[in-house]
Design a protein around this motif. Structure first.
Motif, PDB file in Angstrom:
ATOM      1  N   ALA A  37       0.838  -1.206   0.000  1.00  0.00           N
ATOM      2  CA  ALA A  37       0.000   0.000   0.000  1.00  0.00           C
ATOM      3  C   ALA A  37       0.875   1.259   0.000  1.00  0.00           C
ATOM      4  N   LEU A  38       1.938   1.242   0.801  1.00  0.00           N
ATOM      5  CA  LEU A  38       2.802   2.429   0.874  1.00  0.00           C
ATOM      6  C   LEU A  38       3.571   2.628  -0.430  1.00  0.00           C
ATOM      7  N   GLN A  39       3.983   1.525  -1.053  1.00  0.00           N
ATOM      8  CA  GLN A  39       4.648   1.658  -2.359  1.00  0.00           C
ATOM      9  C   GLN A  39       3.678   2.221  -3.390  1.00  0.00           C
ATOM     10  N   ASP A  40       2.405   1.830  -3.288  1.00  0.00           N
ATOM     11  CA  ASP A  40       1.398   2.291  -4.256  1.00  0.00           C
ATOM     12  C   ASP A  40       1.020   3.753  -4.062  1.00  0.00           C
ATOM     13  N   LEU A  44      -1.643   6.946   4.718  1.00  0.00           N
ATOM     14  CA  LEU A  44      -2.291   6.758   6.021  1.00  0.00           C
ATOM     15  C   LEU A  44      -2.500   5.254   6.240  1.00  0.00           C
ATOM     16  N   ILE A  45      -2.047   4.744   7.365  1.00  0.00           N
ATOM     17  CA  ILE A  45      -2.257   3.339   7.719  1.00  0.00           C
ATOM     18  C   ILE A  45      -3.099   3.310   8.985  1.00  0.00           C
ATOM     19  N   ASP A  46      -4.253   2.614   8.913  1.00  0.00           N
ATOM     20  CA  ASP A  46      -5.166   2.555  10.057  1.00  0.00           C
ATOM     21  C   ASP A  46      -5.014   1.225  10.784  1.00  0.00           C
ATOM     22  N   GLY A  47      -4.474   1.268  11.994  1.00  0.00           N
ATOM     23  CA  GLY A  47      -4.273   0.058  12.777  1.00  0.00           C
ATOM     24  C   GLY A  47      -4.944   0.159  14.128  1.00  0.00           C
ATOM     25  N   ARG A 239      -6.659  -4.976  -5.825  1.00  0.00           N
ATOM     26  CA  ARG A 239      -7.718  -4.161  -5.184  1.00  0.00           C
ATOM     27  C   ARG A 239      -7.115  -3.063  -4.302  1.00  0.00           C
ATOM     28  N   ILE A 240      -5.974  -3.334  -3.699  1.00  0.00           N
ATOM     29  CA  ILE A 240      -5.306  -2.270  -2.908  1.00  0.00           C
ATOM     30  C   ILE A 240      -5.038  -1.076  -3.834  1.00  0.00           C
ATOM     31  N   ARG A 241      -4.534  -1.384  -5.035  1.00  0.00           N
ATOM     32  CA  ARG A 241      -4.232  -0.331  -6.014  1.00  0.00           C
ATOM     33  C   ARG A 241      -5.521   0.338  -6.505  1.00  0.00           C
ATOM     34  N   GLU A 242      -6.509  -0.503  -6.813  1.00  0.00           N
ATOM     35  CA  GLU A 242      -7.800   0.007  -7.327  1.00  0.00           C
ATOM     36  C   GLU A 242      -8.421   1.005  -6.343  1.00  0.00           C
TER      37      GLU A 242
END
Ligand code: NDP
Length: 266
Positions: A37-40, A44-47, A239-242
């Motif tokens: 996700a970060l490369q894409d 923001l990362i929700d944990g 889907r992460i990219r989409e």
């Protein structure tokens, strides 16, 4: 044409307008999905402590940092779980989260759910205020708080900057979202795809076809245009990219209103 922007919180801190959710990922998945996700281009990362995968999330963040993503550009979110309410336990949970993520500070720390006991919520909130004042959390907020849960915090030194709640087409939570707007509290949308339950809706499919987009992208675009910050989760690289590819079109006012009128969907 829509462009990726930032949301400015009530304390002036900028927050990306979309993020990546990490619920239900195990540590291995968390590492690879967060890294991807970060490369894409997600920032923001929700944990949450409750997700039990903060070690993996932290590894994914470090992988991305080794490939050139800088910490200052990231917006890392975590939450204190129900079993750690109260000042001391909240402080201890925060420190455990930082240790597992191997980070020096968080960008946003939230109370995951109201406890049902306003005094207990206030004592956890005091811990978050102290974390904020010490610089260990750049912003603080709550999650799943209704107006009656938020109000008991309003006479404290700092008011929540964010409320993360379940929002998706057909579940727009007007009462809470308008209360938050009135009080300058930024809404984050969890389960922004309704965990898949809205993706076959006829109206959403029609709108998606008109733009050559997926129904998931229409959900996310609707949330962004309503001013919310959605945090979609996926284990699929495609889907992460989409889910991030929602900044090259804009829904019309009529389409926004039509989606606003969708009834709750099972
Ligand atoms: P989402 O609405 O993000 O839906 C996730 C589901 O949709 C998964 O099954 C995923 O499958 C699928 N999916 C993802 N992208 C697509 C796509 N483009 N097309 C079709 N299907 C898709 O639900 P979540 O409940 O996971 O919510 C997102 C995040 O919100 C969580 O990860 C967490 O960070 C946060 N959250 C916060 C809560 C709180 O109390 N504060 C509670 C719940 C969630 P696949 O993985 O196979 O792609």
């Amino acid at each position: 044409m829509a462009e990726k922007e930032m949301r400015t919180l009530s304390n002036g801190v900028n927050m990306p307008e979309i993020g990546f959710g990490t619920y239900l990922l195990d540590n291995l998945q968390a590492r690879s999905c967060v890294g991807q996700a970060l490369q894409d281009g997600y920032r923001l990362i929700d944990g949450a402590a409750f997700y039990g995968n903060e070690t993996g999330v932290g590894q994914g963040i470090r992988d991305a940092m080794q490939s050139g993503v800088s910490r200052e550009d990231l917006f890392v979110v975590s939450k204190v779980w129900k079993d750690s309410m109260g000042y001391e336990l909240t402080m201890a949970s925060f420190e455990k989260t930082l240790r597992e993520l191997q980070l020096e500070y968080l960008d946003l720390y939230l109370i995951h759910w109201p406890s049902g006991d306003h005094e207990l919520d206030r004592s956890s909130w005091q811990a978050l205020i102290d974390l904020y004042k010490s610089g260990k959390a750049r912003a603080i907020g709550v999650s799943n708080f209704k107006p009656e849960d938020l109000m008991p915090l309003f006479d404290m030194e700092i008011v929540p900057m964010v409320n993360q709640i379940m929002v998706y087409p057909g579940w727009k939570q007007d009462t809470v979202t308008s209360f938050c707007r009135q009080h300058g509290i930024q809404v984050m949308a969890w389960s922004p795809l309704g965990r898949g339950r809205v993706l076959n809706n006829h109206l959403l499919r029609q709108i998606a076809a008109a733009y050559g987009k997926s129904t998931a992208q229409i959900c996310l675009r609707w949330e962004i245009q309503k001013g919310f910050v959605p945090v979609p989760k996926s284990v699929s690289p495609a889907r992460i990219r989409e889910n991030l590819d929602v900044f090259d079109f804009e829904l019309t006012t009529g389409q926004m209103q039509a989606i606003d009128s969708l009834p709750p969907m099972e």
